[in-house]
Scaffold this motif. Structure first.
Motif, PDB file in Angstrom:
ATOM      1  N   TRP A   1       3.368 -50.120  23.993  1.00  0.00           N
ATOM      2  CA  TRP A   1       4.230 -48.998  24.347  1.00  0.00           C
ATOM      3  C   TRP A   1       5.470 -48.965  23.460  1.00  0.00           C
ATOM      4  CZ3 TRP A   1       9.225 -48.830  26.555  1.00  0.00           C
ATOM      5  CH2 TRP A   1       9.637 -47.561  26.979  1.00  0.00           C
TER       6      TRP A   1
ATOM      7  N   GLY B   1       4.638 -47.602  20.024  1.00  0.00           N
ATOM      8  CA  GLY B   1       4.449 -46.165  20.039  1.00  0.00           C
ATOM      9  C   GLY B   1       5.757 -45.403  20.112  1.00  0.00           C
TER      10      GLY B   1
ATOM     11  N   GLU C   1       6.098 -45.513  15.582  1.00  0.00           N
ATOM     12  CA  GLU C   1       4.972 -44.667  15.177  1.00  0.00           C
ATOM     13  C   GLU C   1       5.297 -43.183  15.373  1.00  0.00           C
ATOM     14  OE1 GLU C   1       1.738 -46.174  17.515  1.00  0.00           O
ATOM     15  OE2 GLU C   1       1.839 -48.165  16.597  1.00  0.00           O
TER      16      GLU C   1
ATOM     17  N   TYR D   1       6.380 -40.345  17.698  1.00  0.00           N
ATOM     18  CA  TYR D   1       6.946 -41.018  18.879  1.00  0.00           C
ATOM     19  C   TYR D   1       6.584 -40.320  20.189  1.00  0.00           C
ATOM     20  CZ  TYR D   1       9.774 -42.467  14.886  1.00  0.00           C
ATOM     21  OH  TYR D   1      10.181 -42.898  13.643  1.00  0.00           O
ATOM     22  N   VAL D   2       5.376 -39.786  20.280  1.00  0.00           N
ATOM     23  CA  VAL D   2       4.970 -39.077  21.497  1.00  0.00           C
ATOM     24  C   VAL D   2       3.851 -39.805  22.244  1.00  0.00           C
ATOM     25  CG1 VAL D   2       5.638 -36.839  20.601  1.00  0.00           C
ATOM     26  CG2 VAL D   2       3.298 -37.638  20.246  1.00  0.00           C
ATOM     27  N   TRP D   3       3.328 -40.860  21.700  1.00  0.00           N
ATOM     28  CA  TRP D   3       2.206 -41.550  22.345  1.00  0.00           C
ATOM     29  C   TRP D   3       2.635 -42.955  22.707  1.00  0.00           C
ATOM     30  CZ3 TRP D   3      -2.289 -39.684  24.028  1.00  0.00           C
ATOM     31  CH2 TRP D   3      -3.270 -40.596  24.432  1.00  0.00           C
ATOM     32  N   PRO D   4       2.403 -43.386  23.937  1.00  0.00           N
ATOM     33  CA  PRO D   4       1.583 -42.756  24.975  1.00  0.00           C
ATOM     34  C   PRO D   4       2.381 -42.038  26.063  1.00  0.00           C
ATOM     35  CG  PRO D   4       1.844 -45.068  25.471  1.00  0.00           C
ATOM     36  CD  PRO D   4       2.639 -44.826  24.208  1.00  0.00           C
ATOM     37  N   THR D   5       3.719 -42.012  25.984  1.00  0.00           N
ATOM     38  CA  THR D   5       4.521 -41.356  27.027  1.00  0.00           C
ATOM     39  C   THR D   5       5.442 -40.337  26.366  1.00  0.00           C
ATOM     40  OG1 THR D   5       6.086 -43.211  26.895  1.00  0.00           O
ATOM     41  CG2 THR D   5       4.458 -43.271  28.665  1.00  0.00           C
ATOM     42  N   PRO D   6       4.956 -39.125  26.140  1.00  0.00           N
ATOM     43  CA  PRO D   6       5.703 -38.144  25.341  1.00  0.00           C
ATOM     44  C   PRO D   6       7.049 -37.743  25.913  1.00  0.00           C
ATOM     45  CG  PRO D   6       3.805 -37.122  26.407  1.00  0.00           C
ATOM     46  CD  PRO D   6       3.645 -38.588  26.578  1.00  0.00           C
TER      47      PRO D   6
ATOM     48  N   TRP E   1      -0.660 -40.469  30.422  1.00  0.00           N
ATOM     49  CA  TRP E   1      -0.702 -40.056  29.027  1.00  0.00           C
ATOM     50  C   TRP E   1      -1.357 -38.704  28.816  1.00  0.00           C
ATOM     51  CZ3 TRP E   1      -3.121 -44.036  31.397  1.00  0.00           C
ATOM     52  CH2 TRP E   1      -4.505 -43.961  31.531  1.00  0.00           C
ATOM     53  N   ARG E   2      -1.835 -38.069  29.882  1.00  0.00           N
ATOM     54  CA  ARG E   2      -2.444 -36.749  29.735  1.00  0.00           C
ATOM     55  C   ARG E   2      -1.551 -35.650  30.300  1.00  0.00           C
ATOM     56  NH1 ARG E   2      -8.789 -36.823  30.935  1.00  0.00           N
ATOM     57  NH2 ARG E   2      -8.821 -35.485  29.107  1.00  0.00           N
TER      58      ARG E   2
ATOM     59  N   ARG F   1       2.382 -31.814  27.016  1.00  0.00           N
ATOM     60  CA  ARG F   1       3.281 -32.173  25.927  1.00  0.00           C
ATOM     61  C   ARG F   1       4.639 -31.522  26.127  1.00  0.00           C
ATOM     62  NH1 ARG F   1       0.582 -33.733  21.099  1.00  0.00           N
ATOM     63  NH2 ARG F   1       2.592 -33.632  20.052  1.00  0.00           N
TER      64      ARG F   1
END
Length: 378
Positions: free
Chosen positions: A153, A156, A160, A163-168, A366-367, A370
């Motif tokens: 986490w 991410g 990376e 910077y939206v994955w896994p908690t946007p 994570w789904r 956005r």
């Protein structure tokens, strides 16, 4: 910078102080103090609207948020109920607090200000160094069903792009300078106060909000030390994370998660622990602390230049937090196999109580939708 006298801090009579968060900055303790003393505060000329511990339902509704896993749905009726009570307050000072508001878009923030009274609204935000927020934020995601480990986490969120994955939603909530600039552009920087929390003095935050609302010193009372909201230890968080993994693998519904885990298992984890000092805390690796300090320093410079009022040590946002002497094997190390076995057993018992056939896996956190606000550029 800080104000010279408490009298200089108070918003006008009839004003509405809107506390927008941020998450994991002492908000629970602050809201609890207001919630416990609603009636007495009213007699002192300060209204804390509604009956919830904080203005969660209204905040979720006006920002079109999903809420926590398994929560009952909210509607704009919840928001309208809040605005109607604020309007009825007239000459009273009003305090509204919901960290859901820090995720508001430009349009949503304008709707909040217009709904609560454009000429009445003053905005307050609480801040602390990002390095201290990171472990609290991760374990909060885990409490809501997140299945990712802490190290992954962190990478991410910090290493990376974009910077939206896994908690946007993390950076929508914690781009502190961006959020403060948004609200300052709507109400004016002279009506925005940022308070940097002092971790050495838990009650100082209460005294500062007393000054903002012109309450007598000592009016707001915090929870006793032994009852304060305690973060999960690393073993507790990892056990819960593995329960989440097993839940997702079995496709069990959010309603069961909310009832059995969030309302059942989680409170008992804290109650069963006699030592609230967290002997095995969630430890953030040094590289992440350095990255957090770099981001915090940039945010602090922008806040200092914005013209808003700042209470506390703004420079502390850019300082790397203290590293434990030994971090090896704590943040990302393997726990005994019994933890995974226990997690599977817990979920197996819960699954066995369901008469209907389990649904296919449906990962949650994570789904989520956005974010529509701009994301940071580091």
């Amino acid at each position: 910078m800080s104000a010279a006298r408490d009298g200089d801090l108070a918003i006008p009579h009839g004003g509405c102080l809107v506390h927008i968060g941020f998450d994991k900055t002492g908000t629970t303790a602050l809201q609890g103090a207001f919630h416990r003393d609603r009636d007495r505060l009213r007699r002192l000329g300060v209204r804390y609207p509604g009956t919830e511990p904080y203005h969660k339902s209204a905040g979720i509704a006006v920002t079109a948020a999903r809420g926590n896993t398994g929560d009952a749905a909210v509607t704009m009726r919840d928001w309208r109920a809040l605005t109607e009570e604020v309007r009825r307050a007239r000459d009273e000072r009003v305090f509204v607090s919901s960290e859901w508001l820090c995720r508001a878009t430009d349009a949503q923030a304008r709707r909040v200000v217009d709904g609560l009274g454009r000429n009445r609204v003053h905005v307050a935000a609480t801040l602390r160094p990002l390095g201290k927020i990171l472990p609290s934020a991760w374990q909060q995601y885990v409490k809501d069903g997140f299945t990712g480990d802490y190290e992954s986490w962190l990478r991410g969120m910090l290493l990376e792009p974009p910077y939206v994955w896994p908690t946007p939603w993390f950076w929508i909530r914690h781009s502190h300078d961006v959020v403060l600039a948004r609200w300052a552009s709507i109400v004016g920087p002279e009506r925005v106060t940022a308070i940097v929390v002092d971790s050495r003095d838990h009650d100082l935050l209460l005294r500062q909000f007393e000054a903002l609302l012109e309450l007598p010193n000592g009016t707001l009372v915090g929870e006793p030390e032994g009852k304060r909201n305690a973060s999960l230890t690393y073993p507790e968080a990892e056990l819960l994370r593995r329960v989440n993994v097993a839940f997702a693998e079995r496709g069990l519904p959010d309603e069961l998660y909310a009832a059995a885990v969030r309302s059942g298992m989680l409170p008992r984890l804290a109650d069963a622990r006699s030592d609230l000092t967290a002997p095995h805390p969630i430890v953030t690796p040094g590289w992440a602390l350095d990255r957090a300090a770099e981001i915090g320093a940039t945010a602090a410079a922008a806040i200092a230049a914005s013209g808003i009022r700042v209470l506390g040590d703004l420079a502390s946002l850019g300082e790397s937090t203290t590293r434990p002497a030994d971090t090896q094997g704590v943040a990302s190390g393997e726990l005994p196999i019994e933890v995974a076995t226990l997690a599977q057993s817990i979920v197996g018992v819960l699954a066995g109580t369901r008469a209907e056939r389990p649904r296919p896996p449906a990962p949650r956190v994570w789904r989520r939708r956005r974010p529509v606000s701009p994301l940071p550029e580091f």
